[in-house]
Design a protein around this motif. Structure first.
Motif, short mmCIF file in Angstrom:
data_model
loop_
_atom_site.label_atom_id
_atom_site.label_comp_id
_atom_site.label_asym_id
_atom_site.label_seq_id
_atom_site.Cartn_x
_atom_site.Cartn_y
_atom_site.Cartn_z
N GLU A 1 35.75 36.06 31.12
CA GLU A 1 35.71 37.28 30.30
C GLU A 1 34.82 37.05 29.07
OE1 GLU A 1 39.11 38.30 28.05
OE2 GLU A 1 38.82 40.46 28.27
N LYS A 2 34.99 35.87 28.50
CA LYS A 2 34.24 35.53 27.29
C LYS A 2 32.74 35.38 27.56
CE LYS A 2 34.34 31.94 23.81
NZ LYS A 2 34.76 30.54 23.73
N VAL B 1 26.65 36.14 33.59
CA VAL B 1 26.64 36.64 34.96
C VAL B 1 25.93 37.99 35.02
CG1 VAL B 1 28.04 37.15 36.99
CG2 VAL B 1 28.82 35.43 35.37
N HIS B 2 26.20 38.84 34.06
CA HIS B 2 25.53 40.14 34.03
C HIS B 2 24.02 39.99 33.94
CE1 HIS B 2 28.93 42.74 34.09
NE2 HIS B 2 29.48 42.23 32.99
N PRO C 1 28.15 46.01 31.32
CA PRO C 1 29.53 46.45 31.49
C PRO C 1 30.47 45.40 30.87
CG PRO C 1 28.33 46.40 33.59
CD PRO C 1 27.46 45.75 32.58
N LYS C 2 31.48 45.86 30.19
CA LYS C 2 32.44 44.91 29.60
C LYS C 2 33.66 44.86 30.50
CE LYS C 2 31.46 42.87 25.67
NZ LYS C 2 30.48 42.15 26.49
N LEU C 3 33.76 43.78 31.27
CA LEU C 3 34.90 43.68 32.16
C LEU C 3 36.08 43.03 31.44
CD1 LEU C 3 33.18 42.49 35.47
CD2 LEU C 3 33.79 44.80 34.78
N THR C 4 37.26 43.57 31.68
CA THR C 4 38.46 42.98 31.07
C THR C 4 39.10 42.01 32.05
OG1 THR C 4 39.87 44.69 31.98
CG2 THR C 4 38.89 45.13 29.81
N PHE D 1 40.73 39.68 37.48
CA PHE D 1 41.78 39.12 38.36
C PHE D 1 41.66 39.54 39.83
CE2 PHE D 1 44.39 37.72 34.66
CZ PHE D 1 44.64 36.43 35.12
N PRO D 2 41.56 40.86 40.09
CA PRO D 2 41.47 41.25 41.52
C PRO D 2 40.24 40.68 42.23
CG PRO D 2 41.65 43.19 40.09
CD PRO D 2 41.54 42.02 39.20
N MET D 3 39.18 40.41 41.45
CA MET D 3 37.96 39.87 42.06
C MET D 3 38.20 38.50 42.69
SD MET D 3 34.82 40.64 39.53
CE MET D 3 34.24 42.29 39.21
N LEU D 4 39.11 37.73 42.10
CA LEU D 4 39.37 36.38 42.60
C LEU D 4 39.98 36.41 44.00
CD1 LEU D 4 40.88 34.68 39.43
CD2 LEU D 4 38.51 35.06 40.02
#
Lengths: 164, 220
Positions: free
Chosen positions: A14-15, A20-21, B19-22, B27-30
């Motif tokens: 997340e950090k 990756v983007h 995009p800012k992923l939380t 989690f679901p991506m894993l």
């Protein structure tokens, strides 16, 4: 234990997600492909994470896995369609700090980047991320001299694309 | 180069609306399945292994019938036994090599090494298929020649045909069999070429690009 590992990983990702983007931005040119590649890199990072010893910085480690996934493992899905102007529409360049000529130049540069081949993109990516030639050569598996020579060639190539 | 420096400055500013992923997004991506070429390559390898093992095992189930018809029991069974033992040894060795090779593929290696390891895995499968083709060719030739040598009815028939001037019928059959074999091989190669060609197109291209770079730079 596994939950803890998962939690740590997600927190780190997340950090550092922008790395990756950025890889996705360089290697894809539409929204779906961007998400697909992001997903695949995430899976590869997660699969490799138990072996991550923390000797390298997490971000440095991400560069390697991210680029390897983009140039080697990723299979473009069928639903990806080419939308050329994607980069400009999807991620608005906040070019307030630049004058018009510079903004125009930047737009052209990003367009030119997309025309490079996968390997050249990887080298440019590392260069833009301010990695030195030692790191570039280690990530790609080529010698430092070769990385330097190649980078000079790419600069010439970009110049030709920009000023035909 | 001024332009590239300008780009570098812009690139590092992080002023792009990514995009800012939380965590909830990540989690679901894993849990999702990877669609990497390595995984596809492994599935194809397993499918090939099963296919070729069944092809080499099939004659053992069919052979009893053929053997009684042709009175070849002794000759054929000894030969068959050797072929089977070699076949099983090779399958075990192949499974081991494939496993080892697959395990050596690591996304944390450098790009060149990663590509090399993937191509090596592919080579293991290629060699196995090649070996099977050679084995099939040897056993076909051997069985045909022992048919001519040991089956007296068959030899008599041929001699009879030769005396009647109809030997060309047998030649025609042999030529036809050879043609069918060549045609099946061609189809097989085409399928392989297309399948791996499509799957590994990008990898091969990128690997060549890296290799080319080395050669060119060493000339410079």
């Amino acid at each position: 234990m596994n939950k803890e590992l998962e939690h740590n990983f997600v927190e780190l990702l997340e950090k550092h997600q922008n790395i990756v983007h950025k890889v996705c931005r360089l290697y894809t040119n539409n929204y779906d492909a961007h998400n697909d590649l992001f997903q695949e890199i995430t899976i590869q990072l997660w699969k490799a994470y138990p072996k991550f010893r923390g000797e390298a910085k997490f971000s440095t480690w991400m560069y390697r896995v991210g680029l390897n996934t983009a140039i080697t493992l990723y299979r473009k899905s069928k639903r990806s369609i080419n939308t050329q102007e994607f980069d400009l529409v999807q991620f608005k360049i906040k070019a307030d700090d630049y004058d018009n000529t510079e903004e125009e130049q930047l737009k052209l540069m990003y367009k030119a980047l997309h025309q490079l081949n996968d390997i050249d993109k990887a080298l440019v990516f590392l260069y833009l991320e301010d990695k030195n030639y030692k790191e570039i050569s280690e990530t790609m598996g080529i010698s430092e001299v070769n990385a330097r020579v190649k980078m000079n060639r790419i600069k010439t190539k970009l110049r030709t694309i920009l000023n035909p | 180069m001024d332009e590239l420096e300008l780009l570098k400055k812009d690139w590092q500013k992080d002023n792009i609306d990514y995009p800012k992923l939380t965590r909830e997004d990540i989690f679901p991506m894993l849990l999702k399945k990877s669609s990497s070429i390595v995984k596809v390559l492994l599935y194809i390898s397993i499918a090939e292994l099963i296919l070729w093992v069944s092809i080499s095992v099939a004659p053992m189930f069919l052979s009893e019938d053929i053997n009684t018809k042709l009175n070849l029991d002794n000759v054929y069974n000894n030969f068959n036994l050797i072929i089977t033992i070699i076949g099983i040894t090779i399958v075990i060795a192949f499974v081991y090599l494939l496993y080892k090779s697959y395990k050596s593929i690591s996304v944390t290696d450098n790009s060149k090494k990663l590509m090399e390891n993937i191509l090596k895995t592919r080579l293991v499968v290629k060699q196995y298929v090649g070996f099977n083709l050679v084995l099939i060719a040897i056993s076909t030739v051997y069985e045909m020649s022992s048919l001519f040598k040991t089956n007296s009815d068959f030899t008599n028939e041929i001699n009879g045909a030769a005396a009647d001037g109809e030997i060309f019928k047998y030649y025609a059959v042999i030529i036809l069999v050879v043609l069918v074999i060549i045609l099946s091989l061609a189809v097989l190669f085409l399928v392989y070429w297309l399948m791996y060609g499509i799957l590994l197109k990008r990898l091969n291209r990128n690997y060549k690009e890296l290799k080319k770079l080395e050669i060119r730079s060493s000339i410079d």
